[in-house]
Enzyme design. Structure first.
Site, short mmCIF file in Angstrom:
data_model
loop_
_atom_site.label_atom_id
_atom_site.label_comp_id
_atom_site.label_asym_id
_atom_site.label_seq_id
_atom_site.Cartn_x
_atom_site.Cartn_y
_atom_site.Cartn_z
CG ASP A 126 -0.67 -0.46 2.42
OD1 ASP A 126 0.55 -0.46 2.65
OD2 ASP A 126 -1.52 -0.81 3.26
CG ASP A 216 8.43 -3.54 -1.81
OD1 ASP A 216 9.20 -3.55 -0.83
OD2 ASP A 216 7.26 -3.17 -1.74
C1 LIG Z 1 6.55 -2.66 5.14
C2 LIG Z 1 6.65 -2.65 3.68
C3 LIG Z 1 6.96 -1.49 2.99
C4 LIG Z 1 7.13 -0.13 3.66
O1 LIG Z 1 8.13 -0.16 4.59
P1 LIG Z 1 8.10 0.70 5.95
O2 LIG Z 1 9.39 0.38 6.58
O3 LIG Z 1 6.90 0.27 6.72
O4 LIG Z 1 7.99 2.13 5.54
C5 LIG Z 1 7.08 -1.57 1.61
N1 LIG Z 1 6.88 -2.73 0.98
C6 LIG Z 1 6.57 -3.87 1.62
C7 LIG Z 1 6.39 -5.14 0.85
C8 LIG Z 1 6.43 -3.87 2.99
O5 LIG Z 1 6.09 -4.99 3.63
#
Ligand SMILES: *Cc1c(COP(=O)(O)O)cnc(C)c1O
Length: 458
Positions: A126, A216
Site C-alpha cells: 500500500d 520491493d
Molecule cells: C513494510 C513494507 C513497505 C514499507 O516499509 P516501511 O518500513 O513500513 O515504511 C514496503 N513494501 C513492503 C512489501 C512492505 O512490507
C-alpha cells in the site's frame, strides 16, 4: 519417520514481562478504544500480532553492534559496514540508507517516476501504491489469479502472470513504464513467495523492453527460504546463494529493514546504475538526510548489517517460517478457514466464512479482530472492507474479494505456547460463532480510515 523436531536456533537472554488483563477488563479497554485495535495501548495487549514490522527481537550480536555505531555525519564507518554487507550479500554497488521502506520508495520514485506513468507489479504494497498514485501515476497489478483463491495450495502465489505483464506493456508502451516493481514475498498477496523461475521470466521481459526491474525486498530472505524448500533445483543451495541469484535479476531494490533485516527501524535503496543513484542523492538530502545516513543513526546501520547476515541463515528462517506454519496448522485443525498455504510472516483467517451471518458492510474481519482481543488478548489486524476504504471518486465503500483477519508474527519474539493461546482464542469464538454481530462505523477519516475509524457494535 521419527524425525527430530525443530527448535529455535537461539535461546532467550532477556525477557520483557507482559501484562495480562481479565476478559472483563479487555471488554472495557476495547470499548474505550471504540473497537479500533490500533487505538489500544500496546500494554493492554497480551500477544501483539498487529504487524511483523519493526517488532523484531534483535540478537546479542546486533545489540553489541549498536555499541560500535559511528555517528559521523558523513562517511561513517557504520555506513561503510552496512554498504559492504549489502554489496556482498545482495550485490548492489550503490547503497543509500533511508529511515524506513516507504522513505526508500519516496526517494527512488522521486528520481524515476512522473505523472501518467505506469508501474506494473505483483500486488503492490500500500505505501508503494501510495507513492505511485501520489505522483499521479498508475500501479497495474499483474499477479497470478491464484493469489485470490483462498484454498489454492499453489506454492508461489506471489508470482507475476507473464501474460498480464506482456499485455500491460503492449497496452501502455515502454515509454510509459519507467520501471517494474516485484515484491518478494508479496505482502499484499498474503506473504506469498515468487519463484526463481518467475523472477527470471519477469527479468527477461523487462530486459527485452529496457524496463528497469526494482525489487520491493522487505521479506527477501523469507522468499529465498520458500525457493529453497519448494522449487526444484534449489534444495542444495544455501540461502545466501539463492538471495544472490534472486537479486542478480534486479536493477535496484527498496528495503524496509523493519522486516528481514530484523531491526526496529531503518531501510535502504540498492542500485546498479550510478546515474539513478546520483539522481536519488538530491532527494535523499532533501527528504532523509545526507547520503551516507539518510535518516538512520550509525548504530542502527550497524544493527542492519548484522541483521542481514542473520536473516539469511537457513536455521533462523526455518524456525521463523515453521512457527508461522505451526500457527496455521493449529488453526486449520480446528476447522477454521485460513488462506493457504501459510505465508512467510502471517496467517490470514477467512472472516467471511467464519461469520457468514455478518455482511461485508458490517465488517466481519474487524468483528473477529475485536472478538479475539476480548477472548485472548491477541491483537490482529483487519484486511477487509475497512482497509479497502472508499472509492476516491464515488465515495462508495469498496468490497474486497476476501475479508481477512491477519495475524502477523514478529521475528524471534513469541514462543509456540503463545501461538497455542492464539489458536485457543479463535477456538472459543468458533464454538459460539453464530452469536456474533457486526459493527457500524461512527467516525472515519477521508483517507486511510482504518487507522483511526471508530465503531459501535450492532
Ligand atoms: C513494510 C513494507 C513497505 C514499507 O516499509 P516501511 O518500513 O513500513 O515504511 C514496503 N513494501 C513492503 C512489501 C512492505 O512490507
Amino acid at each position: 519417520m521419527n524425525k527430530q523436531p525443530y527448535a529455535e536456533p537461539w535461546r532467550i537472554k532477556m525477557v520483557e514481562p507482559l501484562k495480562t488483563l481479565s476478559k472483563e477488563q479487555r471488554e472495557i479497554k476495547i470499548k474505550e478504544a471504540e473497537y479500533n485495535l490500533f487505538s489500544l495501548d500496546a500494554e493492554d495487549v497480551y500477544i501483539d500480532l498487529i504487524t511483523d514490522s519493526g517488532t523484531n527481537a534483535m540478537s546479542d550480536r546486533q545489540w553489541s553492534a549498536l555499541m560500535l555505531g559511528d555517528e559521523s555525519y558523513a562517511g561513517s564507518r557504520s555506513y561503510l559496514r552496512m554498504k559492504q554487507t549489502i554489496q556482498e550479500l545482495l550485490g548492489f554497488e550503490y547503497v543509500m540508507p533511508t529511515h524506513q521502506g516507504r522513505a526508500a520508495e519516496n526517494v527512488l520514485f522521486s528520481a524515476m517516476l512522473k505523472a501518467k506513468d505506469i508501474v506494473p507489479g505483483n500486488a503492490h504494497f500500500d505505501t508503494t501504491k501510495g507513492h505511485i498514485e501520489f505522483r499521479h501515476a498508475t500501479a497495474v497489478d499483474c499477479t497470478v489469479d491464484e493469489v485470490n483463491k483462498m484454498d489454492s495450495d499453489h506454492p508461489f502465489k506471489g508470482n507475476v502472470d507473464i501474460d498480464k505483464l506482456k499485455a500491460c506493456i503492449a497496452e501502455h508502451g515502454v515509454e510509459k513504464i519507467p520501471f517494474m516493481v516485484l515484491t518478494v514475498t508479496c505482502n499484499t498477496g498474503g506473504g506469498q513467495p515468487v519463484s526463481m523461475n518467475n523472477i527470471q521470466a519477469v527479468s527477461e521481459i523487462c530486459k527485452q523492453h529496457d524496463i528497469p526491474l526494482i525489487f520491493d525486498s522487505a521479506r527477501f530472505s523469507e522468499n529465498a527460504y520458500f525457493i529453497k524448500t519448494r522449487e526444484d533445483g534449489y534444495q542444495d543451495k544455501s540461502i545466501k546463494e539463492i538471495v544472490k541469484e534472486m537479486f542478480s535479476y534486479a536493477d535496484g531494490m527498496t528495503m524496509s529493514a523493519k522486516k528481514d533485516a530484523i531491526v526496529n527501524i531503518g531501510g535502504f535503496i540498492g542500485l546498479r546504475s550510478e546515474k539513478i543513484y546520483r539522481e536519488c542523492c538530491t532527494f535523499s538530502i532533501m527528504f532523509e538526510g545526507y547520503i551516507t545516513y539518510g535518516g538512520m543513526s550509525g548504530r542502527d546501520m550497524e544493527a542492519v548489517a548484522a541483521g542481514l547476515i542473520e536473516s539469511t541463515e537457513y536455521d533462523y528462517l526455518h524456525a521463523r517460517i515453521s512457527q508461522v506454519k505451526y500457527l496455521g496448522d493449529e488453526i486449520s485443525k480446528l476447522g477454521i478457514p485460513i488462506v493457504k498455504p501459510a505465508g512467510g510472516h502471517a496467517i490470514y483467517v477467512d472472516a467471511k466464512s467464519f461469520f457468514p451471518q455478518i455482511p461485508q458492510n458490517q465488517y466481519p474481519a474487524q468483528a473477529l479482530g475485536v472478538a479475539l482481543y476480548i477472548e485472548a488478548g491477541v491483537r490482529g489486524v483487519e484486511i477487509g472492507t475497512v482497509l479497502a476504504d472508499r472509492d476516491p471518486e464515488t465515495r462508495q465503500e469498496r468490497t474486497p474479494k476476501m475479508e481477512l483477519l491477519r495475524l502477523a508474527i514478529p521475528r524471534r519474539v513469541y514462543t509456540n505456547n503463545h501461538m497455542d493461546v492464539v489458536a485457543w482464542g479463535l477456538q472459543q469464538i468458533w464454538a459460539k460463532r453464530e452469536q456474533y454481530r457486526g459493527l457500524k462505523i461512527k467516525f472515519e477519516a477521508p483517507i486511510m480510515r482504518h487507522f483511526t475509524a471508530t465503531f459501535e457494535v450492532l
